[in-house]
Design a protein around this motif. Sequence first.
Motif, PDB file in Angstrom:
ATOM      1  N   VAL A 105       0.837  -1.198   0.000  1.00 54.35           N
ATOM      2  CA  VAL A 105       0.000   0.000   0.000  1.00 54.35           C
ATOM      3  C   VAL A 105       0.876   1.254   0.000  1.00 54.35           C
ATOM      4  O   VAL A 105       0.604   2.215  -0.714  1.00 54.35           O
ATOM      5  CB  VAL A 105      -0.930   0.011   1.223  1.00 54.35           C
ATOM      6  N   GLY A 106       1.938   1.204   0.771  1.00 54.47           N
ATOM      7  CA  GLY A 106       2.842   2.349   0.821  1.00 54.47           C
ATOM      8  C   GLY A 106       3.420   2.670  -0.544  1.00 54.47           C
ATOM      9  O   GLY A 106       3.431   3.813  -0.977  1.00 54.47           O
ATOM     10  N   ARG A 107       3.866   1.629  -1.227  1.00 50.42           N
ATOM     11  CA  ARG A 107       4.458   1.856  -2.547  1.00 50.42           C
ATOM     12  C   ARG A 107       3.407   2.293  -3.554  1.00 50.42           C
ATOM     13  O   ARG A 107       3.639   3.188  -4.364  1.00 50.42           O
ATOM     14  CB  ARG A 107       5.161   0.584  -3.019  1.00 50.42           C
ATOM     15  N   ASN A 108       2.249   1.679  -3.515  1.00 49.88           N
ATOM     16  CA  ASN A 108       1.194   2.064  -4.451  1.00 49.88           C
ATOM     17  C   ASN A 108       0.746   3.502  -4.192  1.00 49.88           C
ATOM     18  O   ASN A 108       0.486   4.257  -5.129  1.00 49.88           O
ATOM     19  CB  ASN A 108       0.005   1.112  -4.333  1.00 49.88           C
ATOM     20  N   ALA A 109       0.674   3.854  -2.920  1.00 46.06           N
ATOM     21  CA  ALA A 109       0.265   5.221  -2.579  1.00 46.06           C
ATOM     22  C   ALA A 109       1.305   6.222  -3.076  1.00 46.06           C
ATOM     23  O   ALA A 109       0.962   7.323  -3.513  1.00 46.06           O
ATOM     24  CB  ALA A 109       0.083   5.351  -1.074  1.00 46.06           C
ATOM     25  N   LYS A 110       2.550   5.820  -3.015  1.00 47.12           N
ATOM     26  CA  LYS A 110       3.611   6.720  -3.471  1.00 47.12           C
ATOM     27  C   LYS A 110       3.470   7.019  -4.960  1.00 47.12           C
ATOM     28  O   LYS A 110       3.747   8.122  -5.421  1.00 47.12           O
ATOM     29  CB  LYS A 110       4.981   6.105  -3.173  1.00 47.12           C
ATOM     30  N   VAL A 111       3.008   6.008  -5.706  1.00 50.80           N
ATOM     31  CA  VAL A 111       2.781   6.225  -7.138  1.00 50.80           C
ATOM     32  C   VAL A 111       1.664   7.254  -7.317  1.00 50.80           C
ATOM     33  O   VAL A 111       1.789   8.181  -8.126  1.00 50.80           O
ATOM     34  CB  VAL A 111       2.399   4.899  -7.838  1.00 50.80           C
ATOM     35  N   LEU A 112       0.612   7.128  -6.541  1.00 52.04           N
ATOM     36  CA  LEU A 112      -0.495   8.084  -6.628  1.00 52.04           C
ATOM     37  C   LEU A 112      -0.024   9.480  -6.234  1.00 52.04           C
ATOM     38  O   LEU A 112      -0.464  10.483  -6.796  1.00 52.04           O
ATOM     39  CB  LEU A 112      -1.652   7.644  -5.718  1.00 52.04           C
ATOM     40  N   GLU A 113       0.872   9.517  -5.278  1.00 50.80           N
ATOM     41  CA  GLU A 113       1.400  10.813  -4.855  1.00 50.80           C
ATOM     42  C   GLU A 113       2.204  11.449  -5.990  1.00 50.80           C
ATOM     43  O   GLU A 113       2.050  12.639  -6.287  1.00 50.80           O
ATOM     44  CB  GLU A 113       2.299  10.648  -3.616  1.00 50.80           C
ATOM     45  N   ARG A 114       3.026  10.636  -6.626  1.00 52.51           N
ATOM     46  CA  ARG A 114       3.831  11.142  -7.740  1.00 52.51           C
ATOM     47  C   ARG A 114       2.935  11.655  -8.865  1.00 52.51           C
ATOM     48  O   ARG A 114       3.284  12.571  -9.592  1.00 52.51           O
ATOM     49  CB  ARG A 114       4.756  10.041  -8.252  1.00 52.51           C
ATOM     50  N   MET A 115       1.766  11.026  -9.004  1.00 55.53           N
ATOM     51  CA  MET A 115       0.815  11.466 -10.030  1.00 55.53           C
ATOM     52  C   MET A 115       0.073  12.728  -9.597  1.00 55.53           C
ATOM     53  O   MET A 115      -0.699  13.284 -10.376  1.00 55.53           O
ATOM     54  CB  MET A 115      -0.236  10.371 -10.260  1.00 55.53           C
ATOM     55  N   GLY A 116       0.270  13.114  -8.350  1.00 54.99           N
ATOM     56  CA  GLY A 116      -0.398  14.311  -7.850  1.00 54.99           C
ATOM     57  C   GLY A 116      -1.835  14.072  -7.415  1.00 54.99           C
ATOM     58  O   GLY A 116      -2.604  15.017  -7.239  1.00 54.99           O
ATOM     59  N   LEU A 117      -2.210  12.811  -7.239  1.00 54.55           N
ATOM     60  CA  LEU A 117      -3.598  12.503  -6.889  1.00 54.55           C
ATOM     61  C   LEU A 117      -3.810  12.364  -5.388  1.00 54.55           C
ATOM     62  O   LEU A 117      -4.940  12.425  -4.908  1.00 54.55           O
ATOM     63  CB  LEU A 117      -4.027  11.210  -7.589  1.00 54.55           C
ATOM     64  N   VAL A 118      -2.735  12.158  -4.683  1.00 54.61           N
ATOM     65  CA  VAL A 118      -2.814  11.907  -3.246  1.00 54.61           C
ATOM     66  C   VAL A 118      -1.741  12.717  -2.533  1.00 54.61           C
ATOM     67  O   VAL A 118      -0.662  12.945  -3.083  1.00 54.61           O
ATOM     68  CB  VAL A 118      -2.621  10.392  -2.970  1.00 54.61           C
ATOM     69  N   GLU A 119      -2.075  13.146  -1.326  1.00 56.96           N
ATOM     70  CA  GLU A 119      -1.068  13.837  -0.522  1.00 56.96           C
ATOM     71  C   GLU A 119      -0.712  12.973   0.680  1.00 56.96           C
ATOM     72  O   GLU A 119      -1.589  12.459   1.366  1.00 56.96           O
ATOM     73  CB  GLU A 119      -1.608  15.187  -0.060  1.00 56.96           C
ATOM     74  N   ILE A 120       0.578  12.866   0.906  1.00 50.07           N
ATOM     75  CA  ILE A 120       1.056  12.067   2.029  1.00 50.07           C
ATOM     76  C   ILE A 120       1.814  12.987   2.979  1.00 50.07           C
ATOM     77  O   ILE A 120       2.788  13.610   2.583  1.00 50.07           O
ATOM     78  CB  ILE A 120       2.018  10.948   1.557  1.00 50.07           C
ATOM     79  N   ARG A 121       1.328  13.107   4.221  1.00 52.06           N
ATOM     80  CA  ARG A 121       2.098  13.882   5.202  1.00 52.06           C
ATOM     81  C   ARG A 121       2.009  13.220   6.568  1.00 52.06           C
ATOM     82  O   ARG A 121       1.122  12.416   6.812  1.00 52.06           O
ATOM     83  CB  ARG A 121       1.619  15.311   5.315  1.00 52.06           C
ATOM     84  N   PRO A 122       2.921  13.594   7.422  1.00 48.10           N
ATOM     85  CA  PRO A 122       2.938  13.016   8.766  1.00 48.10           C
ATOM     86  C   PRO A 122       1.706  13.452   9.552  1.00 48.10           C
ATOM     87  O   PRO A 122       1.250  14.598   9.436  1.00 48.10           O
ATOM     88  CB  PRO A 122       4.220  13.584   9.381  1.00 48.10           C
TER      89      PRO A 122
END
Lengths: 133, 133
Positions: A64-81
């Motif tokens: 999930v972490g890696r897949n989410a990172k792909v979405l983040e790179r696409m600008g579709l998801v934001e990941i923050r602490p």
Amino acid sequence: MSKDICHCIVLRKASRKVSSYYDEALAPLGINIAQFSLLRNINRMAPVSLTDLGVRVELDRSTVGRNAKVLERMGLVEIRPGKDQREATLTVSEAGHAVLREGAPLWDSVQDKIEARLGPDGADRLRELLAAL
Amino acid sequence: MSKDICHCIVLRKASRKVSSYYDEALAPLGINIAQFSLLRNINRMAPVSLTDLGVRVELDRSTVGRNAKVLERMGLVEIRPGKDQREATLTVSEAGHAVLREGAPLWDSVQDKIEARLGPDGADRLRELLAAL
DNA sequence: AGCATTCATGGGTATATACCCGCGAAAATG
DNA sequence: CATTTTCGCGGGTATATACCCATGAATGCT
């Protein structure tokens, strides 16, 4: 004998094939079904941690972490602490919401196509059988 | 509504889950179900080219090539050029035959387990539904 | 024979997926 | 409060999978 057919391989083939239907339908959005589904789950649970999301989608946390990172790179998801400094908090971006909106009808059309192929109650029976596994 | 459930995701989950059953059963042999199945297909068709094998197992040629290379590294398959210098010819090694022999009963037991879970005719009905996709 | 076309693979790239390990943060315990 | 334990994540490694492109081999046509 039908007994010679590996249930697993039949499932894997079906999974690949059906995935390709959804992938093709979503291709105009530059997203595939795994990503679209993950995005939907993030949206429903946002703000969500990787661990919780992993439980929800029944995937390994690292996956999930890696897949989410792909979405983040696409600008579709934001990941923050999050408040808990250990946690990565996921939320859907504006662009992500747009993809969800535009993807919905595309997804619907494939759902319909599948249901048409399975016939009346086919989808329900399939779901029941798969749930028994 | 059950209509909210993505047929594709249901299938992908089932595929992962069922694969893990076979993978666990075959683990003592150091092989997984994808590899075991590929090995069986190579055995049935040997000597076979990557292209023909790919058609048979319904996987991309390059995928089959890479998967076969893993089997080769494990010492289960031999890959050498055929008469046609372009072709890679696959055959099962001695060690590969041993794995096929020892894996068969392990595979059988999972097949039985799946069939038990699906109930009488369940496997047949599942196969029919999946074939309609 | 010589050139164009077709064909089989290989390798690059990218995602999906899982397992294991280590690090730093939070919680529990004495 | 200090130490231990638990918890969340990132990264390493490996396989499965697909698409595209380059290369070299076989074929066919002139």
